[in-house]
Design an enzyme around this catalytic site. Structure first.
Site, PDB file in Angstrom:
ATOM      1  N   TYR A 171      15.395  20.384 144.472  1.00 15.58           N
ATOM      2  CA  TYR A 171      15.979  19.939 143.203  1.00 15.58           C
ATOM      3  C   TYR A 171      16.459  18.484 143.266  1.00 15.58           C
ATOM      4  CZ  TYR A 171      18.941  19.897 139.016  1.00 15.58           C
ATOM      5  OH  TYR A 171      19.502  19.588 137.803  1.00 15.58           O
ATOM      6  N   LYS A 175      14.983  15.051 141.201  1.00 11.42           N
ATOM      7  CA  LYS A 175      15.718  14.213 140.248  1.00 11.42           C
ATOM      8  C   LYS A 175      15.738  12.747 140.718  1.00 11.42           C
ATOM      9  CE  LYS A 175      16.710  17.360 137.167  1.00 11.42           C
ATOM     10  NZ  LYS A 175      16.063  17.340 135.826  1.00 11.42           N
TER      11      LYS A 175
END
Ligand code: NAI
Length: 248
Positions: A171, A175
């Site tokens: 994750y 990003k």
């Protein structure tokens, strides 16, 4: 009538959470809002609730992305605002603040691929499919919904807030890649007057973190809406939260 009344906006992953709150606030500004959702029924329900229109859109499915772009073209002929909001953590209903299945030393590579497919490659696919329509708008804006978890400056600060969280090879790096893409798109599109920025919505109470966030979706959406409705003198290639710039 106001400066936003004639604008058309697309929000991906808009059936719930921050995406839905963003759609609601853009509609309240007067924009015509297209809510992208994988599930047609959930999309229609959310669109009816916020006063927008729904389009089926799975950001990982090239045919779905093409069809959604075609539908917006036929219906509106242009797009003023694109909000790349759809995102997953890869850890299912476990908050990224608790997810131990993303530890770099033991992560499942297929999970990393799935997260990048949605959070990173999905942004490229959707942006590129919609760019011809954005180019027809007088003042196009692109907002990529990133995360403070993607900040290398925060993650590499030994005394910073992120080092207390489990390390993530899925994750958080996805990003960081969204932030990198934001800068690259901004650099390419600056000359065309298309402003491209990344936002950190803060820790928001949604399904993605199993409702452990302390901000409401409306509070998280506020910075997204601010960047989506920037004036001509607005920034491009930046990373912003409610408090201002977020370090890369
Ligand atoms: P959520 O789980 O409520 O919403 C995510 C949305 O993305 C859902 O509508 C889901 O259906 C959609 N989605 C997932 N995969 C998709 C795909 N392949 N195609 C189209 N749509 C897809 O979570 P939330 O919190 O509203 O997340 C929205 C964005 O905000 C995400 O990009 C997330 O990473 C980001 N974010 C959220 C934070 C939070 O505290 N909730 C903090 C920082 C960033």
């Amino acid at each position: 009538m106001n400066e936003h009344t004639q604008k058309v906006a697309l929000v991906t992953g808009a059936n719930k959470g921050i995406g839905r709150a963003t759609a609601e606030q853009l509609a309240a500004l007067g924009m015509t809002v297209v809510l992208g959702a994988r599930d047609p029924q959930r999309g229609e329900e959310a669109a009816a609730a916020v006063g927008g229109v729904a389009v089926v859109l799975d950001v990982t499915d090239a045919a779905s992305v093409r069809a959604a772009a075609r539908w917006i073209d036929e219906r509106f002929g242009r797009l003023d605002v694109l909000v790349n909001n759809a995102g997953i953590t890869g850890s299912g209903p476990v908050s990224p603040t608790d997810a131990l299945d993303q530890l770099p030393s033991s992560v499942d590579l297929d999970m990393v691929r799935a997260v990048f497919e949605t959070n990173v490659f999905g942004v490229i696919a959707v942006t590129n499919a919609l760019l011809p329509l954005l180019r027809r708008a007088p003042a196009p804006r692109i907002v990529n919904v990133s995360s403070g978890a993607g900040s290398l400056a925060l993650a590499s600060d030994p005394d910073g807030p992120l080092t207390r969280l489990p390390a993530s090879a899925a994750y958080s790096p996805s990003k960081t890649a969204v932030n990198a893409l934001t800068v690259q798109y901004a650099n390419e599109l600056r000359k065309d007057g298309i402003l491209v920025n990344a936002v950190s919505p803060g820790f928001v109470d949604t399904d993605i973190n199993n409702h452990t966030g302390y901000l409401t979706p409306a509070q998280g959406a506020a910075v997204v809406v601010r960047l989506a409705s920037l004036g001509a003198d607005g920034p491009t290639g930046g990373f912003f939260g409610e408090e201002g710039s977020v370090p890369w």
